[in-house]
Design a protein around this motif. Structure first.
Motif, PDB file in Angstrom:
ATOM      1  N   ASP A   1       0.759  -1.138   0.085  1.00 22.63           N
ATOM      2  CA  ASP A   1       0.372   0.036   0.060  1.00 22.63           C
ATOM      3  C   ASP A   1       0.548   1.386  -0.291  1.00 22.63           C
ATOM      4  O   ASP A   1       0.596   2.221  -0.367  1.00 22.63           O
TER       5      ASP A   1
ATOM      6  N   SER B   1       3.561   3.243  -2.319  1.00 22.86           N
ATOM      7  CA  SER B   1       4.115   3.304  -3.749  1.00 22.86           C
ATOM      8  C   SER B   1       5.637   3.598  -3.940  1.00 22.86           C
ATOM      9  O   SER B   1       5.855   3.330  -4.669  1.00 22.86           O
TER      10      SER B   1
ATOM     11  N   THR C   1      -2.024  -1.881  -5.593  1.00 21.60           N
ATOM     12  CA  THR C   1      -1.257  -1.190  -4.160  1.00 21.60           C
ATOM     13  C   THR C   1      -2.374  -1.545  -3.076  1.00 21.60           C
ATOM     14  O   THR C   1      -2.605  -0.625  -1.779  1.00 21.60           O
TER      15      THR C   1
END
Length: 635
Positions: free
Chosen positions: A530, A532, A553
């Motif tokens: 999650d 990036s 993600t």
């Protein structure tokens, strides 16, 4: 005698008759020398019950009890009156209706001027109420003496005004060791230590009690065998009706064990407070280290790729190496933070719960106080659990203290256990459910929902840290168990500690030596994170190794990508993600493809349950070499 004098005499006799007849609190009547009743007033009629017409001419002995008549008491009363000029006494008499009353009797003989006995004047007073009050007081005094003598937990005795012991109860005998004959008549200072006697404390105690109406303190006292005990002492002066000092009442209680227990409790509470504080700081440190590890993963990963691509420029390589060294210092810092977060390292071992509870029962009872009853209910045989003994004892003490605080007016705490088998895939196995149930105030739904949140408390400012239940929760979860609270308002609370049953292989076998890292073919790898930045860095490292990378993600997105791509060879997923964690994603993927290799990446040590605990784990921050090794292991 003249007619006027006779008339005056008649008037005087009539007045006297009226006066006597008007008296209702005394029976006043005449009897002749043989004991026959010749007159009867209103008082006699009121409390003996006979009308004048039915009693005149009767013998006065009819008012006596059968026992007194058989003993000749009526005639002896008349004989005494004749012999001594008066008879006075008290005893039971009988009314017309057969009921008895306690009477005070005066009999006076009546003689004429020549000395001839004319009869007797008899005055009787009903003293039943006074007699009953005296009997009640006597009975009360007897009961009080029995009560004082029966008390064995308190030394209760009296002192003369000069401090000499005048009586001695069983409690004094038990606590101080002296028999009554050894101590009565001795000065009470014999119980004091030499240093207290030298400072004049016994005399000051009596002076303060006399001056202020009471003396109370704590101090060391000496038994007959020379041993010392810590005593709580109260001395009260006893005054007579005229204000004269009659002596002192002295009550002594042995508080040695209670004081020691209180000191032990305070030490345990301090240790518990420190454990709670460290737990909170540890959680904070662990969270910071986790986020910092994500950043270091990005930094180190990118530096590694840049260095490989610019390896021919020494100046740039030097700068990259310097930056890498700085990042590695950050790695060292996060490792120390994580070590601090895991400072209370669990030493899991098989624990017999009945023996553990029995071992701390004394501490539990002293912390609960006399108003709270403690009861244990264990089956005859119960399997040992896998736990850290010290942490489990602290957890139970914390829960028992919470239960006590929920019962300000007293109540009962029940500690019980049962064995349960859980089929939930994530927590499958055999557990012992250790329950602590109280009869206290209970919690409403809103309070129950927040009870295990860090820093949440209902005890008011300065009376609770709000970390107790969250600490217990974290401890049990770290063991691989569960902590469940059940409560309803005004119906008490039950705290359930679900502890894993200790298996035969509780002691871990030595790790086998890992084989050399094999060559890994080019793979199609699904990477889920999650963050990036971490996701991009991981992809760059994998692609630099020649692998094909697909990204997601979130756990839900990762599952969707996995279902839509049949050619995925390996999944690398972050552990800590919202909504669907890495372990949950791994479980969902394994349900669809039991043979799919999965790697869990995490920024700090997390305890995993079920099959997830057996998956390869990639610690952040990681290097490209770490990726090569973990992929080879997973494949």
């Amino acid at each position: 005698m003249s007619e006027d004098r006779i008339q005056a005499r008649v008037i005087e006799d009539r007045r006297l008759r009226l006066l006597i007849d008007a008296v209702v609190d005394y029976a006043i009547y005449m009897i002749d020398p043989d004991g026959i009743i010749t007159s009867w007033n209103a008082g006699a009629r009121r409390f003996k019950g006979y009308e004048e017409a039915e009693i005149l001419g009767q013998h006065f002995s009819r008012f006596y009890t059968d026992e007194d008549r058989r003993a000749g008491l009526p005639q002896r009363a008349l004989d005494t009156a004749i012999r001594e000029g008066r008879f006075e006494g008290e005893g039971w008499r009988v009314r017309k209706d057969g009921t008895h009353f306690w009477s005070h009797v005066v009999i006076d003989p009546i003689y004429d001027p020549s000395g001839t006995l004319l009869g007797f004047a008899k005055i009787t007073r009903d003293l039943t109420d006074r007699k009953m009050a005296e009997e009640t007081l006597k009975q009360s005094e007897q009961q009080f003496r029995l009560l004082v003598q029966s008390v064995t937990d308190y030394a209760i005795y009296m002192l003369a005004p000069d401090g000499r012991v005048t009586n001695w109860n069983l409690g004094a005998q038990r606590i101080k060791g002296y028999l009554p004959e050894e101590v009565i008549g001795q000065h009470f200072s014999m119980f004091y230590t030499p240093e207290d006697k030298a400072s004049g404390l016994p005399g000051r105690a009596l002076e303060i009690a006399t001056r202020e109406g009471r003396f109370e303190n704590k101090g060391w006292r000496v038994r007959k065998d020379g041993t010392r005990f810590l005593a709580h002492v109260v001395v009260d002066p006893i005054w007579g009706d005229t204000g004269t000092l009659l002596g002192f009442a002295k009550i002594t209680r042995d508080i040695t064990e209670a004081t020691q227990a209180q000191q032990a409790l305070e030490q345990t509470r301090e240790a518990l407070f420190q454990a709670q504080k460290m737990q909170a700081i540890g959680q904070l440190s662990g969270g910071i280290a986790h986020d910092f590890n994500n950043l270091l993963t990005v930094i180190l990963g990118n530096l590694e790729i840049v260095r490989k691509r610019l390896a021919d420029d020494p100046k740039i390589v030097r700068l990259l190496d310097n930056a890498t060294q700085g990042a590695l210092r950050g790695v060292s810092l996060t490792q120390r933070m994580l070590a601090f977060a895991r400072k209370q390292e669990l030493k899991s071992e098989p624990v017999e719960l009945p023996a553990l509870v029995q071992g701390i029962s004394g501490l539990l009872r002293s912390s609960l106080g006399p108003s709270v009853a403690l009861e244990t209910r264990f089956p005859e045989r119960i399997e040992p659990v896998l736990a850290d003994i010290n942490q489990l004892e602290l957890a139970m003490l914390n829960l028992a203290t919470n239960a006590r605080d929920a019962m300000p007016d007293g109540g009962k705490i029940v500690i019980s256990a049962r064995v349960e088998t859980i089929s939930d895939p994530l927590r499958a196995g055999r557990y012992v459910c250790l329950s602590i149930t109280d009869t206290g105030d209970g919690m409403d739904e809103a309070t129950l929902a927040s009870a295990m949140d860090p820093f949440f408390t209902t005890k008011g400012l300065g009376k609770g840290t709000g970390l107790g239940l969250s600490m217990v929760h974290g401890f049990i979860e770290q063991l691989g168990g569960r902590f469940i609270l059940k409560s309803q308002k005004n119906q008490g609370t039950t705290a359930e500690l679900w502890l894993p049953v200790a298996s035969e292989d509780s002691i871990a076998a030595p790790l086998a030596e890992e084989p050399a890292t094999p060559e890994v073919p080019r793979l199609c790898i699904l990477v889920v994170d999650d963050d990036s930045l971490v996701l991009t860095s991981t992809c760059l490292l994998l692609e630099d190794l020649g692998h094909q990378v697909i990204t997601a993600t979130s756990g839900a997105q990762g599952l969707e990508v996995f279902e839509n791509n049949m050619g995925i060879d390996l999944v690398i997923t972050d552990m800590a993600m919202p909504q669907m964690s890495g372990a949950q994603l791994a479980q969902a993927i394994r349900e669809r493809n039991p043979d799919m290799p999965i790697i869990l990446a995490t920024g700090y040590a997390e305890r995993l349950e079920g099959f997830a605990a057996r998956l390869p784990r990639l610690s952040k921050p990681f290097t490209q070499l770490n990726l090569v090794e973990i992929i080879a292991s997973a494949m």
